[in-house]
Scaffold this motif. Structure first.
Motif, PDB file in Angstrom:
ATOM      1  N   VAL A   1       2.813   5.864   8.263  1.00  0.00           N
ATOM      2  CA  VAL A   1       3.401   4.951   7.285  1.00  0.00           C
ATOM      3  C   VAL A   1       4.504   4.106   7.933  1.00  0.00           C
ATOM      4  O   VAL A   1       4.612   2.893   7.682  1.00  0.00           O
ATOM      5  CB  VAL A   1       3.937   5.747   6.081  1.00  0.00           C
ATOM      6  CG1 VAL A   1       4.845   4.879   5.225  1.00  0.00           C
ATOM      7  CG2 VAL A   1       2.783   6.277   5.242  1.00  0.00           C
TER       8      VAL A   1
ATOM      9  N   MET B   1       4.608  -0.035   8.269  1.00  0.00           N
ATOM     10  CA  MET B   1       5.733  -0.889   7.874  1.00  0.00           C
ATOM     11  C   MET B   1       6.226  -1.714   9.064  1.00  0.00           C
ATOM     12  O   MET B   1       6.611  -2.876   8.911  1.00  0.00           O
ATOM     13  CB  MET B   1       6.860  -0.047   7.272  1.00  0.00           C
ATOM     14  CG  MET B   1       6.587   0.401   5.850  1.00  0.00           C
ATOM     15  SD  MET B   1       8.028   1.094   5.002  1.00  0.00           S
ATOM     16  CE  MET B   1       8.025   2.762   5.674  1.00  0.00           C
TER      17      MET B   1
ATOM     18  N   THR C   1       4.430   7.962  -0.418  1.00  0.00           N
ATOM     19  CA  THR C   1       3.014   8.071  -0.050  1.00  0.00           C
ATOM     20  C   THR C   1       2.837   8.998   1.153  1.00  0.00           C
ATOM     21  O   THR C   1       1.920   9.832   1.175  1.00  0.00           O
ATOM     22  CB  THR C   1       2.450   6.672   0.272  1.00  0.00           C
ATOM     23  OG1 THR C   1       2.607   5.827  -0.869  1.00  0.00           O
ATOM     24  CG2 THR C   1       0.987   6.752   0.645  1.00  0.00           C
ATOM     25  N   ALA C   2       3.722   8.867   2.136  1.00  0.00           N
ATOM     26  CA  ALA C   2       3.643   9.746   3.308  1.00  0.00           C
ATOM     27  C   ALA C   2       3.865  11.200   2.920  1.00  0.00           C
ATOM     28  O   ALA C   2       3.166  12.107   3.401  1.00  0.00           O
ATOM     29  CB  ALA C   2       4.673   9.311   4.348  1.00  0.00           C
TER      30      ALA C   2
ATOM     31  N   PRO D   1       9.123  -1.053  -2.284  1.00  0.00           N
ATOM     32  CA  PRO D   1       7.912  -0.698  -1.534  1.00  0.00           C
ATOM     33  C   PRO D   1       8.193   0.197  -0.326  1.00  0.00           C
ATOM     34  O   PRO D   1       7.346   1.008   0.051  1.00  0.00           O
ATOM     35  CB  PRO D   1       7.341  -2.060  -1.098  1.00  0.00           C
ATOM     36  CG  PRO D   1       8.448  -3.029  -1.251  1.00  0.00           C
ATOM     37  CD  PRO D   1       9.319  -2.512  -2.341  1.00  0.00           C
ATOM     38  N   MET D   2       9.354   0.090   0.268  1.00  0.00           N
ATOM     39  CA  MET D   2       9.691   0.987   1.373  1.00  0.00           C
ATOM     40  C   MET D   2       9.827   2.422   0.868  1.00  0.00           C
ATOM     41  O   MET D   2       9.342   3.372   1.498  1.00  0.00           O
ATOM     42  CB  MET D   2      10.992   0.539   2.047  1.00  0.00           C
ATOM     43  CG  MET D   2      10.967  -0.878   2.592  1.00  0.00           C
ATOM     44  SD  MET D   2      12.532  -1.300   3.409  1.00  0.00           S
ATOM     45  CE  MET D   2      12.456  -3.092   3.385  1.00  0.00           C
TER      46      MET D   2
ATOM     47  N   ALA E   1       6.485   3.781   0.119  1.00  0.00           N
ATOM     48  CA  ALA E   1       5.785   4.142   1.359  1.00  0.00           C
ATOM     49  C   ALA E   1       6.196   5.546   1.807  1.00  0.00           C
ATOM     50  O   ALA E   1       5.347   6.345   2.233  1.00  0.00           O
ATOM     51  CB  ALA E   1       6.082   3.111   2.445  1.00  0.00           C
TER      52      ALA E   1
END
Length: 539
Positions: A320, A324, A211-212, A204-205, A208
């Protein structure tokens, strides 16, 4: 022609030197004895807990099993409780590789090779990231070393091997900070695939970061739907292959819930057991409190991020990273160990987030981003030549500060550590290995009593077992198995070729009730009750 700092030949040579320096750092800190695949005593010493033994077991049962569909299934380790190589935390990426080449090269353990690879890739990608700020070779090499010689990664490599793949985070950060290119989408797909085959916490990191980057590149036309399909599909394919989807329940685990393993607000400057130049501060006391300190040298470098003016194109990345960080702090922030609940979360949301319950780890991306920003700020403030010398000095500060942590690492896998003494020492066990092909632990449990000696014995004798330690397990399957085995024992219907270790009073009573005169034998050996079906027929 003599290579220059701008030439491709120079860049390749310098990058290789950084990677070698990273690998050399791992050897200095952990010792060469961990590297040879035939060297297993350091894993089986049990000096830092059961996790390395768990990884070794997952791999050694997996390599004995035939290939399956999906390929990550691991039926020999757990029997009805079995799941996959994914839930043994045995790094599916390497398990697939070394199982595939097993006819050419048998590898009893690959974690030493993994430690070297993590050090080399961490340094090389750190060198690349510092290269965004300067081409100065001293600055880039010193920066690369700071990315390796820091507790966030080393703490994980000291036992949670898969979680030491922080180079995945550096790779994602590098892609998120650099302009696009025709290989960008395949690069993201490959990174996400790799993360899915290494550890679910890092995935997931990485997503992320993607996504950014996707947000930053909005308006990419027809490529957008293709990328939005391809990159997640790569992650899903990796999870499927590794066996992530074989469980129906149990993803949240049974230990700490979300909000109980959060990052204390002082954690980034809390030296804990790692440094001695900064004080040890109060904390929440959970097992992840050592995971957010980067060392004094890296902290000083990160401070130069104050001299960097935010760039508009990096706002998606900053958002993002902030999200986190918020996940790491949770809805129950802590300051110097004092916790307060800011607001309640719906129980369903807490249950879902508990699958990533050790939320403090989600500070890692922010910490690495601050180090990169600090390198940029330092170069802008001091200029390339002086910045390089300052970064080299910060490496010295880092090494001096982390001496307690280095001594701690040296105690994890000492070269003279003996392999864990066999707890099943009675001659019966060796005789039984010749008659039985399976060994059950009753009642069934994940990491129940005696699981470790039973599982190690079974692995060494090429037996199957349901004595397991898995990252996640199916609670419903466990309850069904408990009821079925207890009924079999009470009714005198033991499975052919199966030895039973009785771990509680109920299982012992059931075995006694169903014991078949002249056929089954009950023993008390090495502190363990054992039912040996049909032992009387052959003795």
């Amino acid at each position: 022609m003599t290579p220059t700092p701008q030439s491709p030949a120079y860049a390749s040579l310098a990058g290789a030197l950084a990677a070698l320096a990273g690998a050399a750092t791992i050897i200095v800190l952990f010792g060469w004895h961990v590297v040879p695949p035939d060297s297993q005593h350091w894993i089986l010493s049990g000096m830092i807990g059961p996790d390395p033994v768990q990884y070794w077991l997952g791999w050694n049962f997996f390599r004995e099993a035939p290939w399956s569909w999906p390929p990550g299934l691991n039926p020999r380790y757990g029997m009805e409780l079995a799941s996959s190589i994914f839930y043994a935390d045995s790094i599916p990426l390497l398990a697939f590789l070394f199982k595939a080449i097993q006819p050419l090269w048998e590898v009893p353990q690959y974690w030493g090779i993994w430690l070297l690879a993590c050090g080399a890739l961490q340094a090389w990608l750190g060198w690349r990231l510092v290269g965004l700020a300067t081409s100065d070779p001293i600055a880039r090499l010193a920066g690369a070393l700071l990315f390796v010689i820091q507790p966030m990664m080393l703490n994980r490599l000291g036992g949670h091997f898969a979680l030491g793949a922080h180079w995945l985070l550096l790779w994602g950060l590098l892609l998120a900070l650099t302009p696009g290119g025709r290989w960008r989408v395949p690069g993201w797909a490959l990174l996400v695939l790799a993360a899915s085959l290494i550890h679910s916490y890092l995935l997931p990191m990485v997503l992320a970061f993607w996504t950014a980057d996707l947000w930053r590149r909005r308006g990419v036309g027809w490529r957008l739907p293709l990328e939005m399909a391809l990159v997640p599909a790569a992650g899903l394919a990796g999870l499927w292959a590794a066996g992530f989807f074989v469980l129906d329940t149990g993803f949240a685990g049974t230990r700490e819930r979300f909000g109980e393993m959060q990052m204390d607000l002082l954690a980034p400057i809390n030296a804990t057991v790692w440094g001695w130049l900064l004080p040890t501060l109060p904390d929440t006391g959970h097992v992840e409190v050592n995971g957010s300190y980067v060392g004094l040298g890296a902290l000083i470098l990160s401070g130069f991020a104050l001299f960097v003016r935010p760039v508009r194109r990096h706002w998606p990345l900053m958002v993002v990273l902030g999200l986190m960080l918020a996940f790491a702090i949770t809805h129950r922030p802590s300051f110097a160990g004092h916790q307060v609940t800011l607001f309640p979360l719906p129980e369903r949301l807490v249950e879902m987030a508990s699958a990533l319950r050790a939320s403090e780890r989600f500070y890692w991306p922010m910490a690495y981003a601050l180090m990169v920003a600090g390198a940029v700020g330092l170069v802008r403030l001091a200029g390339p030549p002086l910045a390089g010398l300052i970064m080299a000095a910060l490496v010295v500060v880092q090494v001096v500060d982390l001496q307690p942590g280095f001594r701690r690492l040296a105690s994890y896998f000492p070269p003279d550590a003996p392999q864990m003494a066999a707890q099943l020492q009675h001659p019966f066990w060796l005789a039984a290995a010749g008659q039985y092909t399976a060994i059950r632990a009753v009642p069934a449990a994940n990491q129940g009593p005696y699981w470790e000696p039973i599982a190690v014995f079974a692995a060494q004798r090429r037996m199957v077992t349901d004595a397991v330690y898995l990252a996640r397990s199916d609670e419903a399957a466990k309850e069904r198995l408990r009821a079925d085995v207890l009924a079999r024992l009470a009714e005198g219907r033991p499975e052919p070729g199966t030895l039973y270790v009785l771990r509680d009073a109920d299982s012992l009573a059931a075995a006694r009730a169903g014991q078949r005169a002249g056929r089954d034998a009950l023993f008390f050996l090495d502190g363990i009750h054992v039912l040996a079906p049909d032992w009387g027929d052959t003795r």
